[in-house]
Write a protein that holds these residues in place. Structure first.
Motif, mmCIF file in Angstrom:
data_model
loop_
_atom_site.group_PDB
_atom_site.id
_atom_site.type_symbol
_atom_site.label_atom_id
_atom_site.label_comp_id
_atom_site.label_asym_id
_atom_site.label_seq_id
_atom_site.Cartn_x
_atom_site.Cartn_y
_atom_site.Cartn_z
ATOM 1 N N UNK A 1 44.687 45.674 41.017
ATOM 2 C CA UNK A 1 45.519 45.963 42.179
ATOM 3 C C UNK A 1 44.755 45.591 43.438
ATOM 4 N N UNK A 2 45.484 45.357 44.518
ATOM 5 C CA UNK A 2 44.839 45.072 45.789
ATOM 6 C C UNK A 2 44.538 46.391 46.490
ATOM 7 N N UNK A 3 43.471 46.406 47.266
ATOM 8 C CA UNK A 3 43.038 47.645 47.895
ATOM 9 C C UNK A 3 43.801 47.961 49.173
ATOM 10 N N UNK B 1 44.014 52.708 46.928
ATOM 11 C CA UNK B 1 42.552 52.823 46.903
ATOM 12 C C UNK B 1 42.036 52.602 45.485
ATOM 13 N N UNK B 2 40.729 52.373 45.388
ATOM 14 C CA UNK B 2 40.128 52.209 44.072
ATOM 15 C C UNK B 2 40.346 53.450 43.223
ATOM 16 N N UNK C 1 38.381 43.433 48.323
ATOM 17 C CA UNK C 1 39.778 43.120 48.593
ATOM 18 C C UNK C 1 40.689 43.621 47.481
ATOM 19 N N UNK C 2 40.158 43.667 46.273
ATOM 20 C CA UNK C 2 40.937 44.073 45.109
ATOM 21 C C UNK C 2 40.049 44.847 44.154
ATOM 22 N N UNK C 3 40.682 45.511 43.197
ATOM 23 C CA UNK C 3 39.958 46.274 42.179
ATOM 24 C C UNK C 3 40.520 45.957 40.810
ATOM 25 N N UNK C 4 39.685 46.080 39.802
ATOM 26 C CA UNK C 4 40.078 45.845 38.407
ATOM 27 C C UNK C 4 39.458 46.933 37.558
#
Length: 287
Positions: free
Chosen positions: A195-197, A201-202, A177-180
């Protein structure tokens, strides 16, 4: 214990003398995606999490001192300059700046500091979120919780498995759902972004992060991928560095049979446990 949007991940480590081993690891899939930590304040979301934690306990996960990751609206990290050759004065300055930023809300936060060779950071965590984790543990009949930042847990996982340590590296955590993204320079935490995906995008978010944090003379030595997400577009990630590697936090650890069986599951690759493993390593150092 890592509360992720689609599942709860747990890692239990044991230390005897100087040897650390993986005792257990497990994942409980949630019936639907949850917003973490917001779900802690929602009766329905919290009941799903309580049920997942009880499943973990019935599966043999010890729960005397569970550690949880803080991220999202639960906390934030701010980077500041160092005061030359005076770490204590730097800490005092960081605490003062935190107070200036939080103003009348300062009592609602727990504030800590981190001073590295290059930067000073202050970390603020909302007390309400810590209390909600405590309530969650009481309902699930677990012990009093400990905490670490999600980004610091990723750094712990990378360091403890003997990986990394030289040049500029980034850990990309993809929860689906999100990336860090967490940047380390010579093994030391330096920056992060999330950020949210659905907004990016990642690969797109990582490229933006690199543009913001890397200078013309900097080069990304290695990208570590963590989390249960598929990280679509790994070809785009490879364009940022020659080395894109899954972060396996259990490399080199003796593994108990029950943990081995969990790791052999197709749905739970070792990188999915990175944050939970980093929290477990933190727990060992605290105890």
């Amino acid at each position: 214990i890592h509360l992720a949007p689609h599942g709860v991940y747990a890692v239990e480590l044991a230390r005897r003398r100087k040897s650390v081993s993986l005792s257990r690891c497990a994942m409980v899939r949630l019936s639907g995606p949850l917003e973490i930590p917001e779900a802690l304040a929602d009766d329905e979301g919290r009941s799903k999490l309580v049920e997942a934690l009880q499943v973990l306990r019935r599966g043999g996960i010890e729960a005397e001192r569970p550690y949880f990751a803080l991220s999202g609206t639960a906390s934030f990290i701010k980077r500041r300059f160092l005061l030359p050759r005076d770490r204590e004065a730097t800490r005092e300055q960081l605490l003062w700046e935190a107070g200036q930023l939080l103003e009348q809300d300062e009592e609602e936060y727990v504030v800590d500091t981190l001073v590295t060779r290059r930067h000073g950071f202050f970390i603020a965590a909302r007390r309400q979120i810590l209390d909600l984790h405590g309530a969650l543990c009481r309902q699930a009949q677990m012990g009093h919780p400990g905490f670490d930042m999600a980004s610091f847990a990723l750094c712990n996982a990378l360091e403890s498995c003997g990986a990394g340590g030289g040049g500029i590296e980034i850990v990309l955590q993809d929860d689906g759902e999100s990336a860090r993204a967490v940047l380390l320079r010579d093994g030391v935490y330096e920056a992060e972004s999330s950020w949210t995906l659905d907004e990016m995008t990642a690969a797109g978010g990582l490229e933006r992060f690199c543009e913001a944090e890397l200078g013309e003379q900097d080069s990304l030595r290695r990208l570590w991928v963590a989390g249960p997400g598929e990280t679509e577009g790994r070809g785009g990630l490879a364009g940022l560095t020659d080395e894109v590697t899954d972060l396996d936090p259990f490399i080199g650890l003796p593994v108990a049979e029950s943990a081995r069986q969990a790791l052999e599951s197709v749905e739970t690759p070792p990188r999915a446990y990175a944050i939970a493993a980093g929290l477990a390593f933190r727990g060992l150092t605290d105890n």
